[in-house]
Design a protein around this motif. Sequence first.
Motif, PDB file in Angstrom:
ATOM      1  N   ASN A 325      16.736  44.221   5.928  1.00 18.50           N
ATOM      2  CA  ASN A 325      16.083  44.923   4.815  1.00 18.50           C
ATOM      3  C   ASN A 325      16.748  44.662   3.461  1.00 18.50           C
ATOM      4  O   ASN A 325      16.927  45.581   2.660  1.00 18.50           O
ATOM      5  CB  ASN A 325      16.038  46.431   5.096  1.00 18.50           C
ATOM      6  N   CYS A 326      17.125  43.425   3.216  1.00 17.73           N
ATOM      7  CA  CYS A 326      17.778  43.148   1.930  1.00 17.73           C
ATOM      8  C   CYS A 326      17.329  41.814   1.315  1.00 17.73           C
ATOM      9  O   CYS A 326      17.973  41.325   0.392  1.00 17.73           O
ATOM     10  CB  CYS A 326      19.290  43.178   2.074  1.00 17.73           C
ATOM     11  N   GLN A 329      17.091  41.747  -2.332  1.00 18.67           N
ATOM     12  CA  GLN A 329      18.329  41.912  -3.101  1.00 18.67           C
ATOM     13  C   GLN A 329      19.005  40.570  -3.408  1.00 18.67           C
ATOM     14  O   GLN A 329      19.973  40.535  -4.163  1.00 18.67           O
ATOM     15  CB  GLN A 329      19.308  42.808  -2.348  1.00 18.67           C
ATOM     16  N   TYR A 330      18.510  39.496  -2.779  1.00 16.39           N
ATOM     17  CA  TYR A 330      19.161  38.193  -2.943  1.00 16.39           C
ATOM     18  C   TYR A 330      18.181  37.174  -3.524  1.00 16.39           C
ATOM     19  O   TYR A 330      17.276  36.695  -2.838  1.00 16.39           O
ATOM     20  CB  TYR A 330      19.728  37.698  -1.609  1.00 16.39           C
ATOM     21  N   ASN A 385      11.340  42.251   5.135  1.00 18.65           N
ATOM     22  CA  ASN A 385      12.409  42.210   4.129  1.00 18.65           C
ATOM     23  C   ASN A 385      13.767  41.804   4.705  1.00 18.65           C
ATOM     24  O   ASN A 385      14.800  42.042   4.085  1.00 18.65           O
ATOM     25  CB  ASN A 385      12.529  43.552   3.395  1.00 18.65           C
ATOM     26  N   ASP A 386      13.772  41.171   5.890  1.00 10.26           N
ATOM     27  CA  ASP A 386      15.034  40.680   6.454  1.00 10.26           C
ATOM     28  C   ASP A 386      15.383  39.311   5.874  1.00 10.26           C
ATOM     29  O   ASP A 386      14.491  38.513   5.541  1.00 10.26           O
ATOM     30  CB  ASP A 386      14.949  40.556   7.979  1.00 10.26           C
ATOM     31  N   MET A 413      26.726  44.918   0.089  1.00  7.21           N
ATOM     32  CA  MET A 413      25.630  45.870   0.282  1.00  7.21           C
ATOM     33  C   MET A 413      26.124  47.268   0.653  1.00  7.21           C
ATOM     34  O   MET A 413      25.335  48.132   1.040  1.00  7.21           O
ATOM     35  CB  MET A 413      24.672  45.343   1.358  1.00  7.21           C
TER      36      MET A 413
END
Length: 584
Positions: A325-326, A329-330, A385-386, A413
Amino acid sequence: MKKWNNVEFNIQNVGQTVELCGWVSKKRNLGGLVFIDLRDRSGIIQLVVRPENSSYELASSLKTESVIQVTGDIVERESKNTKIPTGEIEVIVTALILKSMAVDLPFEISDDTTALEDTRLKYRYLDLRRPTLKENLMVRSKLMNVIRNFFYEESFIEVETPILCKSTPEGARDYLVPSRVNHGKFYALPQSPQIFKQLLMIGGMEKYYQIAKCFRDEDLRADRQPEFTQVDVEMSFVEEEDVLSMTEQLLFRVFKEMKGIELELPLQRMRYDDAIRDYGSDKPDLRIDMKIQSLNQIFQNTEFAVFKNVLSTTSGEIGCVVAKNCADQYSRKEIDKLTDFVKTYRASGLAWLKYTEGDFSGSIRKVVSESELEHLKQQLNVEENDLILIVADQYRITKTALGELRLKLARDMNLIDKSLYKLLWVVDFPSFEYSEEEERFVACHHPFTAPKDEDVDKLLTDKANCYSKAYDIVINGYEAGGGSIRIHQADVQAKMFEALGFTLEQAKEKFGFFLEAFQYGTPPHGGLALGLDRLTMLLVGTENIRDVIAFPKTASASCLMSECPNIVDQRQLEELNIQLVEKG
């Protein structure tokens, strides 16, 4: 002698006359009254000096960190401070004596000081007055008492071993000490009491411990110092399980008395090979729920040239970690930074995939098949979202790079619950590891570690597959200690020396007295050493080992306060028959 600590007093002591000593932590002049926060080792208590007091002028002139002695009466405060134990009371000063006036300080004595670490190390005696450092050293002192009490109750004998020793090849460089009376000869400071504690077992002590100073001339980092302290333990007539069980009982006592935590025993055991496979490290941090997963099976028939070439080699490995789930973010720029990061661990690159809105995107989306993507989704349990990060290289490079990447992702994170303590044993270490620098196999632990019984015959013929009776205790990703069952048979010890490349003459030169002792009845024995500095560091929650040592060294192994190491008089060198020469 000082009679009381500041924090001994509370609202129940109102009306008492007391005599106190300490440092002026803070001074304020409000409405004609001088308020002083008096600090001693126990904490702060507020003093009030009224204008009619004969010491009023002196109190008004006091500089921060000056040392004073006061007599006064305890009264209830009108404006209470709930942040300190003495916040309900204050002392109305009747007499004040200046013991020592301080000059202007190089930095503020507080935990939120902005002073650089080098400045604080230069004035370490001032730095030690900060609450956090003071409390850290008090924790360390309590920890040592808990340890000593445990071993006393378990009938261990505390024995001091020599500091001036013989230089022996045990891994890191020795610190050498020249002998004045034996020109041309040197003592070495002990890297550990290893040989001596084994000799104590031969000497019949059976259960030994020591809180020992050790020295290693090696490159430093945040959790390593050139001189360090370890809790050294050795026992006779034991097997691996006996040592592990005893250590668990000690750690149970430590965590219960120091943190109020009752560990679940027995602790988890993990084989070395499994730790490398799943976490890329022999000291896995189990607070992070992110394992390394092998993708070799999925890509065994791939047409993607990079992966195909890796799997065509004997030790090729394709591995990945999934950051749940990030993906959002990248950015590509952030992933490029991660690529640079894994390259510092010799990885050739970093492939990646994001799963968003029911589909994959990323650097290898167009070069792997739909079937491979579907297998990835199923095996890795990929969800919306992986982010999948993949390294393909030699087995050890892949595992190491992904292991470090796993830690970085967790830090970036904020996935690590710092209130948790995760302990485990890593067991079944290899007897040998290959040194590319020396182009030979060297001891994974030390030359006295017993191989597994079934591997004794492999010592000379199959070093890569020889395992030992060695174990490490790991706490939150730090190696907090380690040890082994020792070799107690002379023939096995001789075979180990031969496996490490020592001739009989070299073994006798380095360990002659030790090998001779084996001839006089050696009991089976084993033990371990816990790093007292690291254990204290973990208990107080710092990542800098210098925070739990009173007078530590810098990363260049120097003391900024005392300015050591330093030059010595020519006369001293002449007495030692030493001549300094310039490097060419």
